[in-house]
Design a protein around this motif. Structure first.
Motif, short mmCIF file in Angstrom:
data_model
loop_
_atom_site.label_atom_id
_atom_site.label_comp_id
_atom_site.label_asym_id
_atom_site.label_seq_id
_atom_site.Cartn_x
_atom_site.Cartn_y
_atom_site.Cartn_z
N PHE A 21 41.60 -65.91 8.72
CA PHE A 21 41.59 -66.53 10.05
C PHE A 21 41.28 -68.02 9.92
O PHE A 21 41.91 -68.86 10.56
CB PHE A 21 40.54 -65.88 10.95
CG PHE A 21 41.05 -64.74 11.77
CD1 PHE A 21 42.10 -64.89 12.66
CD2 PHE A 21 40.45 -63.50 11.67
CE1 PHE A 21 42.55 -63.83 13.43
CE2 PHE A 21 40.89 -62.43 12.44
CZ PHE A 21 41.94 -62.61 13.32
N LYS A 22 40.28 -68.35 9.10
CA LYS A 22 39.89 -69.75 8.92
C LYS A 22 41.04 -70.55 8.33
O LYS A 22 41.31 -71.67 8.78
CB LYS A 22 38.67 -69.85 8.02
CG LYS A 22 37.39 -69.37 8.67
CD LYS A 22 36.23 -69.51 7.70
CE LYS A 22 34.94 -69.03 8.31
NZ LYS A 22 33.81 -69.17 7.37
N ASN A 23 41.70 -70.02 7.32
CA ASN A 23 42.82 -70.72 6.69
C ASN A 23 43.95 -70.98 7.68
O ASN A 23 44.53 -72.06 7.70
CB ASN A 23 43.35 -69.93 5.49
CG ASN A 23 42.38 -69.89 4.34
OD1 ASN A 23 41.39 -70.62 4.30
ND2 ASN A 23 42.65 -69.01 3.39
N ILE A 24 44.27 -69.97 8.48
CA ILE A 24 45.35 -70.12 9.46
C ILE A 24 44.95 -71.12 10.54
O ILE A 24 45.74 -71.98 10.92
CB ILE A 24 45.74 -68.76 10.06
CG1 ILE A 24 46.37 -67.87 8.98
CG2 ILE A 24 46.70 -68.94 11.24
CD1 ILE A 24 46.51 -66.42 9.37
N ALA A 25 43.71 -71.01 11.01
CA ALA A 25 43.23 -71.96 12.03
C ALA A 25 43.28 -73.39 11.49
O ALA A 25 43.73 -74.30 12.19
CB ALA A 25 41.82 -71.60 12.45
N ASN A 26 42.85 -73.58 10.26
CA ASN A 26 42.90 -74.92 9.66
C ASN A 26 44.33 -75.42 9.55
O ASN A 26 44.61 -76.58 9.82
CB ASN A 26 42.23 -74.92 8.28
CG ASN A 26 40.72 -74.81 8.37
OD1 ASN A 26 40.11 -75.16 9.37
ND2 ASN A 26 40.12 -74.29 7.32
N ALA A 27 45.24 -74.54 9.16
CA ALA A 27 46.65 -74.92 9.04
C ALA A 27 47.22 -75.33 10.39
O ALA A 27 48.13 -76.16 10.46
CB ALA A 27 47.46 -73.77 8.44
N LEU A 28 46.68 -74.75 11.47
CA LEU A 28 47.16 -75.07 12.81
C LEU A 28 46.35 -76.20 13.46
O LEU A 28 46.56 -76.52 14.63
CB LEU A 28 47.11 -73.82 13.70
CG LEU A 28 48.09 -72.71 13.30
CD1 LEU A 28 47.79 -71.44 14.07
CD2 LEU A 28 49.52 -73.16 13.53
N GLY A 29 45.40 -76.76 12.72
CA GLY A 29 44.61 -77.87 13.23
C GLY A 29 43.42 -77.46 14.06
O GLY A 29 42.89 -78.25 14.84
#
Length: 85
Positions: A55-63
């Motif tokens: 979740f953290k990785n995806i959230a970071n990728a989406l800003g």
């Protein structure tokens, strides 16, 4: 973790909505998050539940970012954590 439910969870919808609003592809966001476009598609469709780190990785990728909040006054059952002061 696989999901059999036909309705997508709120977080799956949110990931897809944000990605679409940004005009980004599965391959772009997945690559930045460290997952395949197939896996990201499965998440967006609610077929899998990612671990917190994903979740953290995806959230970071989406800003964005992921935060977890616990209740301020949880009711504890007897025999669980207690205040020792």
């Amino acid at each position: 973790v696989s999901m059999k439910n036909t309705e997508r969870p709120w977080w799956a919808k949110q990931i897809r909505d944000i990605r679409h609003k940004q005009g980004r592809t599965l391959e772009d966001v997945g690559g930045q998050a460290g997952v395949s476009k197939h896996y990201l598609s499965c998440l967006e469709n609610g077929h899998h539940v990612p671990k917190i780190d994903m979740f953290k990785n995806i959230a970071n990728a989406l800003g964005g970012e992921v935060s977890i909040q616990f209740p301020q006054n949880p009711s504890l059952k007897q025999g669980h954590a207690s205040d020792s002061s």
